[in-house]
Design an enzyme around this catalytic site. Structure first.
Site, PDB file in Angstrom:
ATOM      1  CB  CYS A 184       4.390  -7.931  11.644  1.00  0.00           C
ATOM      2  SG  CYS A 184       4.875  -6.328  11.003  1.00  0.00           S
ATOM      3  CD  GLU A 202      -2.688  -8.756   7.631  1.00  0.00           C
ATOM      4  OE1 GLU A 202      -2.587  -9.358   8.718  1.00  0.00           O
ATOM      5  OE2 GLU A 202      -2.076  -7.691   7.380  1.00  0.00           O
ATOM      6  CB  SER A 240       4.330  -0.236   2.235  1.00  0.00           C
ATOM      7  OG  SER A 240       3.440   0.739   2.725  1.00  0.00           O
ATOM      8  CB  THR A 278       0.420  -8.408  10.401  1.00  0.00           C
ATOM      9  OG1 THR A 278       0.263  -7.809   9.106  1.00  0.00           O
ATOM     10  CG2 THR A 278       0.185  -9.904  10.313  1.00  0.00           C
ATOM     11  CG  HIS A 331      -6.513  -4.201   5.435  1.00  0.00           C
ATOM     12  ND1 HIS A 331      -5.611  -5.210   5.176  1.00  0.00           N
ATOM     13  CD2 HIS A 331      -5.797  -3.046   5.416  1.00  0.00           C
ATOM     14  CE1 HIS A 331      -4.406  -4.692   5.011  1.00  0.00           C
ATOM     15  NE2 HIS A 331      -4.494  -3.384   5.143  1.00  0.00           N
ATOM     16  CG  HIS A 371      -2.075  -0.975   1.041  1.00  0.00           C
ATOM     17  ND1 HIS A 371      -2.784  -1.487   2.106  1.00  0.00           N
ATOM     18  CD2 HIS A 371      -2.632  -1.531  -0.076  1.00  0.00           C
ATOM     19  CE1 HIS A 371      -3.718  -2.317   1.652  1.00  0.00           C
ATOM     20  NE2 HIS A 371      -3.643  -2.353   0.337  1.00  0.00           N
TER      21      HIS A 371
END
Length: 333
Positions: free
Chosen positions: A216, A148, A289, A186, A146, A63
């Site tokens: 994460c 994910e 990202s 995450t 989303h 993203h």
């Protein structure tokens, strides 16, 4: 440049002191690319090198506008649905992961798939499958819609409920309160996730925790770094795109940790000079990202406004690297 201020973890909430007066930038470390994003972007680059354009990518590989635009110029074609990919073509699945139904759709169209799902997202998928096999109700803390979350929920649609925020807990019902586990997206705010879990546990006292952290390491590390510097900042600038969950969370974390203001920017040109009125200390960080070239652009722009002194604020050192998908690994000599 002044020396690095190593806050360490757990001392991340301590005051930042560097002995510098006047306008300055506190630069969060770590920031930017995580191992999963690095792997995903390189996957598309290697696929283009190996197969030539076009290489199709289902959803944005990560993203970030700059990354997507750069890869598109190199020959990547981004699509929203599998049926937009010509039969027999190459398609890369994004870092956010996909539901099993997407793999079935790809096979039906004879697509050559390369899965760039972050291994940490794959871990959550595997947890969902495992606990669904044991007939648990799975409460997936994450943002409805989303990519994910859609992918993880798709692993066990009959067992997963998405819990979007703490206030959504009131609506959650389960079949057996003694067989309930929570998992998470995450890229969430650690603090908000823990508040959601606290409320879930009030409602379901025997709620089980994931086998290991689902949020994460990179998401947590970037939030810790922002918490370390935000109390010293009148303004925090987060480099990242609006559809980047972890970048948006960094803005929220900065405001919650004591910064007077915080803004999300894709590029240096997005900085509004009026944000800097009366500001002595600007914090700068970037989402997981975001390539470093965009951060450098922001630092250059801030230097033009008199913020030439940059102090790194280090709370962790990241060394994790993920292997590339086997389909595009270099051949062994």
């Amino acid at each position: 440049m002044p020396p690095t201020i190593n806050m360490g973890i757990p001392g991340a909430s301590s005051s930042v002191t560097g002995g510098v007066s006047g306008k300055r930038v506190l630069l969060a470390e770590p920031r930017g690319y995580c191992a999963g994003v690095d792997r995903a972007v390189e996957t598309v680059e290697r696929a283009l090198e190996k197969h030539g354009a076009p290489v199709y990518v289902r959803h944005e590989i990560v993203h970030n506008r700059y990354v997507v635009d750069t890869l598109a110029k190199a020959g990547a074609v981004f699509v929203e649905q599998t049926d937009e990919v010509p039969e027999g073509a190459i398609v890369v699945f994004s870092a956010h992961g996909v539901a099993p139904t997407v793999h079935v759709e790809a096979a039906a169209r004879n697509l050559k798939t390369i899965d760039a799902t972050c291994p940490l997202v794959t871990k959550v998928h595997n947890e969902a499958k495992r606990f669904a096999r044991d007939d648990y109700d799975i409460l997936l803390v994450g943002h409805e819609g989303h990519e994910e979350v859609v992918g993880t929920a798709g692993e066990a649609p009959d067992h997963v409920q998405v819990v979007d925020n703490p206030d959504a807990v009131d609506k959650v019902t389960v079949r057996d309160p003694d067989k309930v586990i929570w998992l998470s997206q995450t890229t969430l705010s650690v603090d908000e996730t823990m508040e959601t879990v606290r409320r879930l546990r009030e409602k379901f006292p025997t709620l089980q925790d994931p086998p290991s952290d689902d949020i994460c390491y990179a998401t947590q590390n970037r939030q810790v770094a922002v918490k370390a510097m935000a109390p010293e900042c009148e303004l925090v600038i987060v480099v990242g795109s609006k559809n980047s969950s972890n970048s948006v969370r960094l803005v929220e974390v900065a405001l919650g940790a004591g910064s007077d203001a915080a803004h999300l920017v894709d590029y240096a040109e997005d900085i509004d000079p009026t944000w800097l009125n009366g500001v002595t200390t600007v914090g700068v960080t970037s989402g997981a990202s975001v390539p470093e070239v965009l951060v450098r652009g922001v630092l250059d722009r801030l230097a033009e406004y008199g913020y030439g002194t940059v102090q790194p604020v280090t709370t962790a050192n990241e060394t994790l690297v993920f292997a590339l998908p086997r389909e595009i690994r270099p051949a062994r000599s």
